[in-house]
Enzyme design. Structure first.
Site, PDB file in Angstrom:
ATOM      1  N   CYS A 113       3.870 -21.744  16.389  1.00 25.20           N
ATOM      2  CA  CYS A 113       4.299 -21.519  15.006  1.00 25.20           C
ATOM      3  C   CYS A 113       5.226 -22.614  14.478  1.00 25.20           C
ATOM      4  CB  CYS A 113       4.944 -20.145  14.875  1.00 25.20           C
ATOM      5  SG  CYS A 113       3.756 -18.836  15.196  1.00 25.20           S
ATOM      6  N   HIS A 253       8.609 -20.371   8.211  1.00 25.62           N
ATOM      7  CA  HIS A 253       7.416 -19.843   8.867  1.00 25.62           C
ATOM      8  C   HIS A 253       7.324 -18.345   8.564  1.00 25.62           C
ATOM      9  CE1 HIS A 253       4.421 -18.822  11.722  1.00 25.62           C
ATOM     10  NE2 HIS A 253       5.251 -18.144  12.492  1.00 25.62           N
ATOM     11  N   ASN A 283       0.628 -13.958   9.619  1.00 24.61           N
ATOM     12  CA  ASN A 283       1.092 -15.145  10.322  1.00 24.61           C
ATOM     13  C   ASN A 283      -0.115 -16.024  10.665  1.00 24.61           C
ATOM     14  OD1 ASN A 283       2.073 -17.041  12.117  1.00 24.61           O
ATOM     15  ND2 ASN A 283       3.198 -15.584  13.388  1.00 24.61           N
TER      16      ASN A 283
END
Ligand SMILES: CC(C)(COP(=O)(O)OP(=O)(O)OC[C@H]1O[C@@H](n2cnc3c(N)ncnc32)[C@H](O)[C@@H]1OP(=O)(O)O)[C@@H](O)C(=O)NCCC(=O)NCCS
Length: 328
Positions: A113, A253, A283
């Site tokens: 990520c 993020h 995500n």
């Protein structure tokens, strides 16, 4: 030494959508639980014949069209991903060929990520060193291929998507300001895909044991992310003699709405300073930052001259934050 700026942005999400009510039919969960604990409403899921390189190429084409340049002018292609089409050739090779970026070299960057943040750091350094004038940083992940849709702790979180930014030399006062990246490998156990590498190659048993999927201790990841997102942003701002008030937008993020709001609160930022679009995409791992940046631009929240702070925490653990003076 030249500066570096982000001169174009392109994104792509596949048309297929997986909603919370869809997930209610697949695992024991509820729309209310997912909304309250994560903030996610829906995610985009790639069709079976679409792989990471396909989405990366789409996003890159949008960025190049926006900049009005031919792919042959691109000198470096960096693809940040944990879901490459295959281990090798790298997804960067596949993208270089499909795009027609004839003179480019490049590589894949694995930082989960935090991938896009690391990609921005590497790309900007390649430009600021004077080595290159056009570096394409792409974050692309087809998370649906490595998610276990019988595991309610992970399958509600992730989606598919891609985003690309072009990095070029900047004039003084615009573009890259600074970055702070870190890894803490002691957290590797808490978020990983155990099988398929040299430690545990694919066997009938690893498949039967569902070891080719994301395994996560959500609580541990959550606690670490909340602490490090804040600490990293704060230290980076301090290093540059800046405070949260100087930042026009935090583009974090998108892993969990609660991680983002906790970070913003600890930094003392108000909601106008934080971009959240997790409700529509979930995500998307390396693609969340460009997707959120696109939304900020399209809604008129990010303009030329604004100071923007990108930040992420991901599997590894990987951690990164980077500050830019937006250039277009
Ligand atoms: C995964 C996550 C949403 C779980 O939320 P949480 O509030 O921490 O929930 P917990 O893990 O404490 O679980 C609470 C309960 O909800 C249950 N639960 C977990 N997933 C559920 C779901 N989809 N639907 C309903 N209940 C669920 C758990 O089994 C647990 O039940 P129990 O108390 O009976 O054991 C959260 O931990 C998270 O977002 N972590 C970070 C994940 C992340 O960001 N990963 C990517 C890193 S970049």
């Amino acid at each position: 030494m030249p500066g570096a700026k982000i001169s174009a942005l392109g994104c792509y999400v596949p048309p297929g959508v997986l909603t919370n009510p869809d997930l209610e039919k697949m695992v024991e969960t509820s729309n209310e639980w997912i909304l309250e604990r994560t903030g996610i409403v829906e995610r985009h899921i790639a069709a079976p014949d679409v792989a990471t390189s396909d989405m990366a190429v789409e996003a890159a084409r949008v960025a190049l069209t926006q900049r009005g340049i031919d792919a042959a002018e691109v000198e470096v292609v960096i693809v940040c991903t944990v879901t490459p089409d295959m281990f090798f050739p790298s997804t960067a090779c596949l993208v270089q060929d499909r795009l027609g970026a004839k003179g480019a070299w490049g590589f894949d960057l694995i930082a989960a990520c935090s991938g896009f943040i690391y990609g921005l750091t590497v790309g900007s350094q390649l430009v600021m060193s004077g080595a290159h004038k056009k570096v394409l940083v792409i974050g692309a992940d087809t998370m649906s291929r490595i998610i276990d849709y019988t595991d309610r702790g992970t399958c509600i979180l992730f989606g598919d998507g891609a985003g690309a930014m072009l990095i070029e030399p900047a004039e003084p006062g615009e573009g890259y300001v600074g970055a702070l990246n870190e890894i803490d490998g002691s957290g590797g156990e808490y978020l990983k895909m155990p099988a398929g590498g040299s430690r545990m190659p694919a066997t009938a048993q690893t498949v039967a044991d569902r070891l080719h999927f994301v395994k996560q201790d959500g609580g541990q990841v959550f606690k670490f992310a909340v602490r490090k997102m804040y600490e990293t942003c704060k230290t980076l701002l301090d290093t540059h003699g800046l405070t949260a008030k100087d930042v026009k937008l935090l583009i974090p993020h998108q892993a969990n709405r609660r991680i983002i709001t906790a970070t913003a609160e600890r930094l003392g930022m108000n909601c106008d300073q934080v971009v959240i679009n997790i409700e529509r995409y979930g995500n998307t791992t390396a693609a969340t930052i460009p997707l959120a940046t696109r939304d900020a631009i399209e809604s008129g929240r990010l303009k030329k001259g604004d100071l923007v702070l990108f930040a992420a925490v991901g599997a590894g653990f990987t951690i990164g934050a980077t500050l830019w003076r937006w250039s277009y």
